[in-house]
Motif scaffolding. Structure first.
Motif, PDB file in Angstrom:
ATOM      1  N   ARG A 304     -32.709  77.825  25.341  1.00 26.36           N
ATOM      2  CA  ARG A 304     -32.267  77.638  23.949  1.00 26.36           C
ATOM      3  C   ARG A 304     -30.736  77.700  23.891  1.00 26.36           C
ATOM      4  O   ARG A 304     -30.172  78.785  23.754  1.00 26.36           O
ATOM      5  CB  ARG A 304     -32.849  78.735  23.060  1.00 26.36           C
ATOM      6  N   ARG A 340     -32.613  72.537  26.328  1.00 23.16           N
ATOM      7  CA  ARG A 340     -32.871  71.965  24.999  1.00 23.16           C
ATOM      8  C   ARG A 340     -31.529  71.795  24.298  1.00 23.16           C
ATOM      9  O   ARG A 340     -30.731  72.732  24.246  1.00 23.16           O
ATOM     10  CB  ARG A 340     -33.748  72.896  24.170  1.00 23.16           C
ATOM     11  N   GLY A 460     -43.657  72.654  20.737  1.00 24.83           N
ATOM     12  CA  GLY A 460     -42.983  73.823  20.154  1.00 24.83           C
ATOM     13  C   GLY A 460     -43.932  74.453  19.144  1.00 24.83           C
ATOM     14  O   GLY A 460     -43.862  74.181  17.945  1.00 24.83           O
ATOM     15  N   ASN A 462     -44.173  77.378  17.908  1.00 25.63           N
ATOM     16  CA  ASN A 462     -43.634  78.282  16.872  1.00 25.63           C
ATOM     17  C   ASN A 462     -43.413  77.515  15.569  1.00 25.63           C
ATOM     18  O   ASN A 462     -43.768  77.965  14.488  1.00 25.63           O
ATOM     19  CB  ASN A 462     -42.294  78.894  17.310  1.00 25.63           C
ATOM     20  N   ARG A 473     -42.557  80.984   9.472  1.00 23.40           N
ATOM     21  CA  ARG A 473     -42.724  81.816  10.667  1.00 23.40           C
ATOM     22  C   ARG A 473     -41.981  83.150  10.577  1.00 23.40           C
ATOM     23  O   ARG A 473     -42.274  84.074  11.341  1.00 23.40           O
ATOM     24  CB  ARG A 473     -42.272  81.047  11.923  1.00 23.40           C
TER      25      ARG A 473
HETATM   26  C1  PEP Z   1     -40.911  76.376  19.036  1.00 22.54           C
HETATM   27  O1  PEP Z   1     -40.665  75.952  17.902  1.00 22.54           O
HETATM   28  O2  PEP Z   1     -42.069  76.615  19.445  1.00 22.54           O
HETATM   29  C2  PEP Z   1     -39.835  76.652  19.985  1.00 22.54           C
HETATM   30  C3  PEP Z   1     -40.109  77.000  21.238  1.00 22.54           C
HETATM   31  O3  PEP Z   1     -38.558  76.570  19.556  1.00 22.54           O
HETATM   32  P1  PEP Z   1     -37.834  77.677  18.636  1.00 22.54           P
HETATM   33  O4  PEP Z   1     -38.688  78.925  18.667  1.00 22.54           O
HETATM   34  O5  PEP Z   1     -36.495  77.881  19.236  1.00 22.54           O
HETATM   35  O6  PEP Z   1     -37.807  77.007  17.295  1.00 22.54           O
END
Ligand code: PEP
Ligand code: MG
Length: 586
Positions: A304, A340, A460, A462, A473
């Motif tokens: 990241r 990324r 991704g 999350n 989230r």
């Molecule tokens: C995600 O969205 O799953 C991810 C890995 O990126 P981030 O948590 O940095 O948004």
């Protein structure tokens, strides 16, 4: 037996492991800042008093720095270099001197200047920037203590004579570094995030820790019996005998389990019936590379990079970025590092750049949207990443793609940057793989079209979960809705995997789901090629993969896709994992 009734606090799991014992509470020590007007003939001696306190503080920090460098390594020692630098900031010190010359005493003048910086950073509201505000607060409190001749913390953590659980409002990295590991079994704090320096140091010292517990330090009193569960982010105060028994068994299981785990470090992640999955690790800072290697990850599945940009003044230069990306690529080579491109926006914003306040930041100007609007910043970033590809196995990944044009435009910028680097004679890997994060429902639905322009997908989860379930989230009020095993989420994931396979590209998943044993089992069954998890859970996931049948995982995955009952999926998975791995801590 404890007299209070059992109480459980939920926080953020900052460092894994479980410990229980008697609590030592470090109360928040409010420093009293004396204020008085100076007589003109006192100004000279007051300035000397200030300089002497600053010098003493610097020497203390350098001493801590050197001992941390010896015990934990240079990358951790750098935290204290940053603290020393705060004290060397000429503009702030001149401001303090000016206030003393105007007749304010040293404590008042120093506090006013540094508290203002701290508040400015806090006001930005971003957790990572708040961590940097915490650094200023530590330094401010140290200098004020030295000015007043007071001891810094109410309990001296380097001098404990029995095993304890430390409960505090907050712990500075210096407090954490000074904990004698054999005495402090675990700690829990009211504030702090997973990426605070304190959390990073706890992981390195392998002290179980939970942060972000809100007001735990106000509820626990010295001597209370406390359990810190750094695996699940829980602190239990005065546990009932049932909880105590359950946790005693769990500590034993977990300890024999983790001891055995590293035996598998260099073995592949392959199921009993010979199905392989690649296990990589996620990092947020180059300082975590050692941890990736130590835990036997097969590379970095998500780097990241936005953390290069936040919590600092000004943008990182191409050279600064290039040096860091190159070091990471070289350290994990020949294994890959997926860099990324910065995912600023949402809950992470650029301090060097005034971003407008947004009603819905997660739906706003973030990730690739920001980069395509600020191609000047994006191009410098891509140059640094591409140049690092000359030194290792670098892959590039764009976040937050929601339509085809964005991807085509991002690739066009990448081609432009490649042409420039060629003209300038810089080395880079022209065949460097390019992928996208599949983290919006829109990207899932047009995955077939997107796949034509990339070498891989990384899901991704999350973000995909929050967008699929319309549940923020970061909002604990809707956390009960944020369910990774919701069939809607699983169907999005399955569709992405199937389309990737049909399109001949590989597909991984790098959200927190990959760090959860149950979810990892289901994802394995769905046929994902790669799972990228936190470095320290990689051995646990590997152990699980090596002790299960892919055919079982496939069966559970099929069931998970058709049932609307995540609880049932968890139960089925635990039976399957438990059958093969009785010591697995779930
Ligand atoms: C995600 O969205 O799953 C991810 C890995 O990126 P981030 O948590 O940095 O948004
Ligand atoms: Mg994301």
């Amino acid at each position: 037996m404890p007299e209070k009734t059992e109480q459980t606090f939920n926080g953020i799991a900052a460092s894994p492991g479980i410990a229980m014992g008697s609590a030592v509470v470090l109360a928040q020590q409010e420093l009293v800042v004396p204020q008085r007007r100076l007589q003109p003939d006192e100004i000279k001696s007051e300035l000397e008093r200030l300089m002497s306190a600053v010098e003493t503080s610097k020497n203390q920090l350098i001493e801590i720095r050197d001992s941390v460098a010896g015990d934990m390594g240079e990358s951790y020692a750098r935290i204290f270099d940053a603290h020393v630098m705060i004290l060397e900031d000429r503009r702030s010190l001149d401001d303090v001197v000016g206030r003393i010359e105007d007749g304010h005493n040293a404590e008042f003048a120093f506090n006013a200047v540094f508290l203002r910086h701290e508040k400015e950073l806090w006001a930005k509201g971003d957790v990572y920037i708040k961590d940097r505000a915490g650094d200023i607060r530590d330094v401010r409190r140290r200098v004020l203590s030295n000015l007043s001749g007071m001891r810094r913390s109410p309990g001296d953590l380097s001098n404990l004579d029995s095993d304890v659980i430390v409960i505090a409002h907050d712990l500075s990295p210096a407090d954490t570094a000074q904990m004698r590991k054999e005495r402090v079994m675990a700690f829990g704090t009211d504030i702090g995030g997973r990426t605070s320096h304190t959390a990073i140091m706890a992981r390195s010292l392998e002290i179980p820790a939970v942060v972000g517990l809100k007001n735990v330090s106000a509820v626990v009193t010295d001597g209370d019996f406390v359990i810190v569960d750094g695996n699940r982010g829980k602190v239990v105060i005065s546990p009932s005998s049932t909880t105590l028994n359950r946790y005693s068994m769990e500590i034993e299981r977990y300890s024999s389990f983790t001891k055995g785990l590293l035996r598998f470090k260099d073995l592949p992640a392959v199921t009993i019936d010979h199905h392989s999955v690649m296990l990589s690790a996620n990092i947020e800072s180059h300082e975590e590379v050692d941890s990736v290697l130590e835990h036997g990850a097969q590379g970095i599945g998500l780097y990241r990079t936005e953390f290069m940009y936040i919590g600092r003044e000004g943008l990182p230069s191409e050279e600064e970025q290039h040096r860091i990306y190159e070091a990471v690529a070289a350290a994990v080579s020949p294994n890959p590092v997926i860099i990324r491109t910065m995912d600023l926006g949402g809950d992470k914003f650029l301090s060097a750049f005034e971003s407008p306040k947004e009603m819905n930041p997660y739906l706003g100007w973030r990730g690739i949207r920001f980069c395509l609007a600020r191609k000047d910043i994006f191009k410098v970033h891509l140059r640094a990443i591409l140049r690092a590809s000359a030194r290792g196995n670098v892959k590039i990944m764009y976040p937050m793609i929601s339509n085809l044009d964005e991807l085509i435009e991002a690739n066009a910028v990448l081609d432009e940057v490649k042409a420039e680097l060629k003209t300038e004679g810089h080395a880079f890997d022209d065949d460097c793989e390019v992928g996208i994060m599949v983290e919006t429902p829109a990207a899932v639905m047009i995955a077939r079209e997107l796949a034509e322009h990339v070498d891989f997908f990384s899901i991704g989860s999350n973000d995909l979960i929050q967008y699929a379930l319309a549940a923020d989230r970061g909002n604990e009020k809707v956390a009960y809705l944020y369910e990774p095993l919701h069939p809607a989420v699983l169907r999005f994931i399955k569709e992405t995997i199937d389309v990737a396979k049909e399109s001949g590209i590989w597909v991984g998943l790098c959200g927190e789901m990959a760090s959860d044993l149950v979810c990892a089992f289901v994802l394995l069954g769905m046929g994902v090629d790669e799972l990228s998890a936190s470095p320290y859970v990689v051995p646990e996931i590997k152990e699980m993969v090596r002790s299960v049948y892919f055919s079982d995982a496939r069966e559970v995955a099929e069931r998970a896709l058709t049932t609307a009952r995540p609880g049932e999926v968890r139960k089925m998975t635990m039976e399957k994992i438990g059958k093969e791995q009785p010591d697995m801590p779930l």
